[in-house]
Write an enzyme that holds these catalytic residues in place. Structure first.
Site, PDB file in Angstrom:
ATOM      1  N   HIS A  11       3.216  -4.070  -9.234  1.00  0.00           N
ATOM      2  CA  HIS A  11       3.405  -4.238  -8.124  1.00  0.00           C
ATOM      3  C   HIS A  11       2.738  -4.822  -6.918  1.00  0.00           C
ATOM      4  O   HIS A  11       1.276  -4.584  -6.682  1.00  0.00           O
ATOM      5  CB  HIS A  11       4.816  -3.670  -7.284  1.00  0.00           C
ATOM      6  CG  HIS A  11       3.973  -2.408  -6.494  1.00  0.00           C
ATOM      7  ND1 HIS A  11       2.974  -2.612  -5.505  1.00  0.00           N
ATOM      8  CD2 HIS A  11       4.267  -0.939  -6.880  1.00  0.00           C
ATOM      9  CE1 HIS A  11       2.669  -0.934  -4.788  1.00  0.00           C
ATOM     10  NE2 HIS A  11       3.150  -0.439  -5.855  1.00  0.00           N
ATOM     11  N   HIS A 128      -9.426   2.123  -2.528  1.00  0.00           N
ATOM     12  CA  HIS A 128      -8.876   1.560  -1.192  1.00  0.00           C
ATOM     13  C   HIS A 128      -9.451   2.244  -0.331  1.00  0.00           C
ATOM     14  O   HIS A 128      -9.639   1.297   0.697  1.00  0.00           O
ATOM     15  CB  HIS A 128      -7.130   2.994  -1.413  1.00  0.00           C
ATOM     16  CG  HIS A 128      -5.937   2.350  -1.991  1.00  0.00           C
ATOM     17  ND1 HIS A 128      -5.536   1.255  -1.300  1.00  0.00           N
ATOM     18  CD2 HIS A 128      -4.845   3.004  -2.106  1.00  0.00           C
ATOM     19  CE1 HIS A 128      -4.035   1.021  -2.320  1.00  0.00           C
ATOM     20  NE2 HIS A 128      -3.930   1.880  -2.393  1.00  0.00           N
ATOM     21  N   ASP A 147      -0.917   6.740  -0.040  1.00  0.00           N
ATOM     22  CA  ASP A 147       0.103   6.276  -0.864  1.00  0.00           C
ATOM     23  C   ASP A 147       0.735   7.298  -1.196  1.00  0.00           C
ATOM     24  O   ASP A 147       1.372   8.216  -0.938  1.00  0.00           O
ATOM     25  CB  ASP A 147      -0.606   4.738  -1.362  1.00  0.00           C
ATOM     26  CG  ASP A 147      -1.272   5.416  -2.692  1.00  0.00           C
ATOM     27  OD1 ASP A 147      -1.099   6.660  -3.034  1.00  0.00           O
ATOM     28  OD2 ASP A 147      -1.554   4.176  -3.719  1.00  0.00           O
ATOM     29  N   ASN A 308       1.426   1.517   8.229  1.00  0.00           N
ATOM     30  CA  ASN A 308       2.641   1.974   9.839  1.00  0.00           C
ATOM     31  C   ASN A 308       1.944   2.082  11.032  1.00  0.00           C
ATOM     32  O   ASN A 308       1.180   3.276  10.410  1.00  0.00           O
ATOM     33  CB  ASN A 308       3.284   3.623   9.414  1.00  0.00           C
ATOM     34  CG  ASN A 308       4.203   4.479   9.962  1.00  0.00           C
ATOM     35  OD1 ASN A 308       3.888   3.893  10.626  1.00  0.00           O
ATOM     36  ND2 ASN A 308       4.655   5.260   9.446  1.00  0.00           N
ATOM     37  N   ALA A 414       2.013 -12.194   9.101  1.00  0.00           N
ATOM     38  CA  ALA A 414       1.766 -13.505   9.207  1.00  0.00           C
ATOM     39  C   ALA A 414       0.700 -13.318   9.991  1.00  0.00           C
ATOM     40  O   ALA A 414       1.434 -12.220  11.362  1.00  0.00           O
ATOM     41  CB  ALA A 414       2.107 -13.801   9.636  1.00  0.00           C
ATOM     42  N   ARG A 444      15.080  -3.347  14.351  1.00  0.00           N
ATOM     43  CA  ARG A 444      13.341  -3.482  14.489  1.00  0.00           C
ATOM     44  C   ARG A 444      12.821  -4.847  14.827  1.00  0.00           C
ATOM     45  O   ARG A 444      13.332  -5.836  15.726  1.00  0.00           O
ATOM     46  CB  ARG A 444      13.425  -4.502  12.752  1.00  0.00           C
ATOM     47  CG  ARG A 444      13.655  -3.307  11.795  1.00  0.00           C
ATOM     48  CD  ARG A 444      13.577  -4.448  10.057  1.00  0.00           C
ATOM     49  NE  ARG A 444      12.129  -4.993  10.653  1.00  0.00           N
ATOM     50  CZ  ARG A 444      12.130  -6.268   9.040  1.00  0.00           C
ATOM     51  NH1 ARG A 444      13.545  -6.582   8.572  1.00  0.00           N
ATOM     52  NH2 ARG A 444      10.551  -6.309   9.121  1.00  0.00           N
ATOM     53  N   ASN A 523       5.646 -13.754  17.232  1.00  0.00           N
ATOM     54  CA  ASN A 523       5.024 -13.982  16.160  1.00  0.00           C
ATOM     55  C   ASN A 523       5.407 -13.368  15.147  1.00  0.00           C
ATOM     56  O   ASN A 523       5.564 -12.002  15.224  1.00  0.00           O
ATOM     57  CB  ASN A 523       3.460 -13.813  16.145  1.00  0.00           C
ATOM     58  CG  ASN A 523       2.887 -13.747  14.614  1.00  0.00           C
ATOM     59  OD1 ASN A 523       3.437 -14.775  13.632  1.00  0.00           O
ATOM     60  ND2 ASN A 523       1.685 -14.191  14.663  1.00  0.00           N
ATOM     61  N   SER A 525       6.181 -13.226  10.805  1.00  0.00           N
ATOM     62  CA  SER A 525       5.746 -14.379   9.386  1.00  0.00           C
ATOM     63  C   SER A 525       7.427 -15.818   9.155  1.00  0.00           C
ATOM     64  O   SER A 525       9.055 -15.419   9.234  1.00  0.00           O
ATOM     65  CB  SER A 525       6.104 -12.975   8.680  1.00  0.00           C
ATOM     66  OG  SER A 525       7.457 -12.518   8.070  1.00  0.00           O
TER      67      SER A 525
HETATM   68 FE   LIG Z   1      -1.969   2.266  -3.843  1.00  0.00          FE
END
Ligand SMILES: [Fe+2]
Length: 562
Positions: A11, A128, A147, A308, A414, A444, A523, A525
């Site tokens: 992904h 990473h 992750d 996060n 953004a 949110r 601001n 996105s």
């Molecule tokens: Fe990853």
């Protein structure tokens, strides 16, 4: 030496190009294909990078990819086979999928090579970590990458010195903070693997009522690491996306999962708050330990969990870390940068010379391109004398303004290139943007962009946050001034804007302050829910006319809805 980095494949695939140590271009495939979280071979992104540098694929010397396929297939299928007695069908199906997926990945990566390139499969978590450390301002740092799962590792700690990255410790699947947070996302009725920030937003509304019990699910191991009590889970032997990630034991204790259509109740808010707290406490323990082991108070964070920003803000307020660097694309897309810089240093032996302070490495369209498009589409526009002044005036008057300027940002945020801007001093603005443009959940928050040297006047301890990856407390006496960007818990996810990197955006915020008295704009996105951030002028205009945006500042032009 020209090095192409490939981030993501399952992904969020992306490409970045490093030429002689300089980061020339980078973009996620989704922005070009217009399919959110697009995976696969990022052919459009690669072509964009080559075009930007004026190269062909035959000019590329090395290609670094985000994952080692053989290690991944071997370790993951070996684990699945241990679960064979529990669920033979799933173990067999998963093993088949894993083998096919990795064969396709390897074939895909080979298919992009030109005549002269060598292909390198990089180990996921060190890549990473490299994506943050090798472009950070630190000569040495503690490294932490967290992750969902890499080849098989889910949490990785190491030390960075100069150009070397040395591993300290890794924690393997099925023990995974990333999976746990995703599991909570799924359980709370949101989309797993893309809606984690909704859980984070919701957490601020709840009390961590279940924290003590969550400590039994994610258990501290010694004074640093963690292990999960898998009796609460079932994702390691059942497909979580179909059957849920938590076991019957979890459901019996915490209640049934929330269906998407059901209202969000106190229980859900408190579960989100508990999940956020256990994440923060667990990461904080690891951070303290890695600092001790590394002998450095600098921290580089990477992996999807490093997005996060509430957790990141908490780490910043703890005394453990002096300074923290998170690269703007800390998920798999950003490994494109890490892999390319790892190879650059390995192949040339050269020292570090680049610090990533600006995320704008993506596609750009000239004023000529924009004007040609607007004329062809018969869209009337103004050419204001000073664009920033006119846009600031529109925002100050209470309009929601699309802001499309310069090169696109790399990463999910953004940052003033492909943004929707509004007046943060108007309390109704959050609801208006939600109603007319973004259609997001009311819990949110929207984020502020603030002039860098003024940020500490409004946000506690905030001086430098160019990538909007840290949450800061809004100063008590400023919260009423900035109702549209102050979250329910009194915090905000701040972007600081400097004159050097973002001159036009900086001037816009300056002009806005003259009208409304605060050097801050709201601001968010430039996209609608479920779509990637706009890329071309056409994407921007389409989004503009299909939503309740009032005006569009695109290049040197202003389009206004009458
Ligand atoms: Fe990853």
């Amino acid at each position: 030496m020209n090095i192409l980095g490939i981030g993501g494949y399952s992904h969020d695939s992306a490409a970045a190009l490093v030429c002689d140590g300089e980061l020339v271009a980078g973009v996620a495939e989704e922005r070009l294909s217009r399919v959110k979280h697009q995976g696969g071979v990022p052919r459009l992104a690669i072509q964009y990078c080559l075009d930007t540098a004026g190269l062909t694929i035959d000019d590329i010397d090395h290609v670094g990819c985000y994952m080692r396929p053989i290690a991944r297939a071997a370790r993951r299928t070996a684990y699945r086979l241990t679960q064979l007695p529990r669920n033979p069908y799933y173990a067999a199906a998963y093993t088949g999928y894993e083998l096919i997926h990795n064969a396709q990945y390897m074939r895909g990566m080979r298919s992009i090579l030109g005549k002269n390139a060598r292909l390198h499969y990089m180990e996921h978590h060190p890549a990473h970590a490299a994506s943050a450390f090798l472009v950070s301002p630190f000569e040495e740092a503690a490294l932490l990458s967290i992750d969902y799962i890499g080849e098989f590792t889910s949490t990785w700690a190491g030390v960075g010195r100069g150009t070397s990255i040395t591993p300290l410790k890794s924690i393997n699947y099925p023990h995974s903070l990333g999976v746990f947070y995703s599991a909570m996302t799924d359980y709370l009725g949101f989309l797993r693997a893309s809606d984690e920030y909704k859980v984070m937003g919701l957490a601020s509304y709840g009390e961590p009522e279940y924290y003590d019990e969550f400590k039994k699910i994610i258990r501290a191991k010694g004074d640093a690491w963690y292990a999960m009590d898998l009796s609460w889970m079932q994702y390691h032997y059942l497909p979580g996306s179909r059957h849920g990630y938590f076991s019957k034991k979890f459901i019996d204790r915490f209640g049934p999962p929330r269906k998407k259509s059901e209202p969000v109740e106190a229980r859900h808010r408190n579960l989100a708050a508990s999940a956020q707290l256990i994440l923060e406490e667990t990461v904080l323990r690891m951070v303290r330990h890695v600092h001790r082991e590394a002998g450095s108070n600098n921290l580089c964070l990477a992996g999807g969990v490093a997005l996060n920003c509430a957790m990141n803000g908490r780490l910043l307020r703890e005394p453990a870390s002096h300074e923290i660097y998170v690269q703007p694309a800390s998920g798999d897309d950003g490994i494109a940068i890490g892999a390319a810089y790892q190879l650059h240093h390995q192949m040339t032996g050269s020292k570090r010379s680049f610090v990533m302070r600006d995320a704008r490495i993506g596609p750009e369209y000239s004023n000529d391109d924009i004007r040609t498009f607007l004329d062809r589409a018969k869209i009337p526009y103004e050419i204001p004398h000073v664009l920033e002044d006119r846009a600031a005036q529109l925002i100050a008057e209470g309009n929601i303004v699309g802001w499309y300027q310069g090169r696109m940002e790399f990463g999910p945020r953004a940052l003033g290139s492909r943004s929707i801007l509004a007046d943060p001093t108007r309390p109704e603005m959050k609801d208006l943007i939600n109603k007319h443009v973004k259609h997001r959940e009311e819990f949110r928050p929207f984020a502020p962009s603030c002039l860098a040297e003024r940020a500490s006047e409004f946000f506690e301890g905030c001086t430098d946050s160019p990538f909007m990856l840290f949450v800061y407390p809004v100063k008590k006496d400023k919260q009423e001034l900035l109702p549209a960007i102050t979250h329910v818990d009194g915090t905000a996810r701040v972007q600081t804007v400097s004159d050097e990197t973002h001159p036009r955006y900086y001037r816009l915020i300056q002009a806005f302050e003259k009208l409304r008295g605060v050097p801050v704009v709201l601001n968010t996105s430039f996209n609608v829910m479920g779509e990637p951030i706009v890329n071309t002028p056409e994407d921007a205009v389409r989004c503009f006319y299909s939503t309740g945006l009032d005006a569009l500042a695109i290049g040197d032009y202003i389009v206004i809805k009458r």
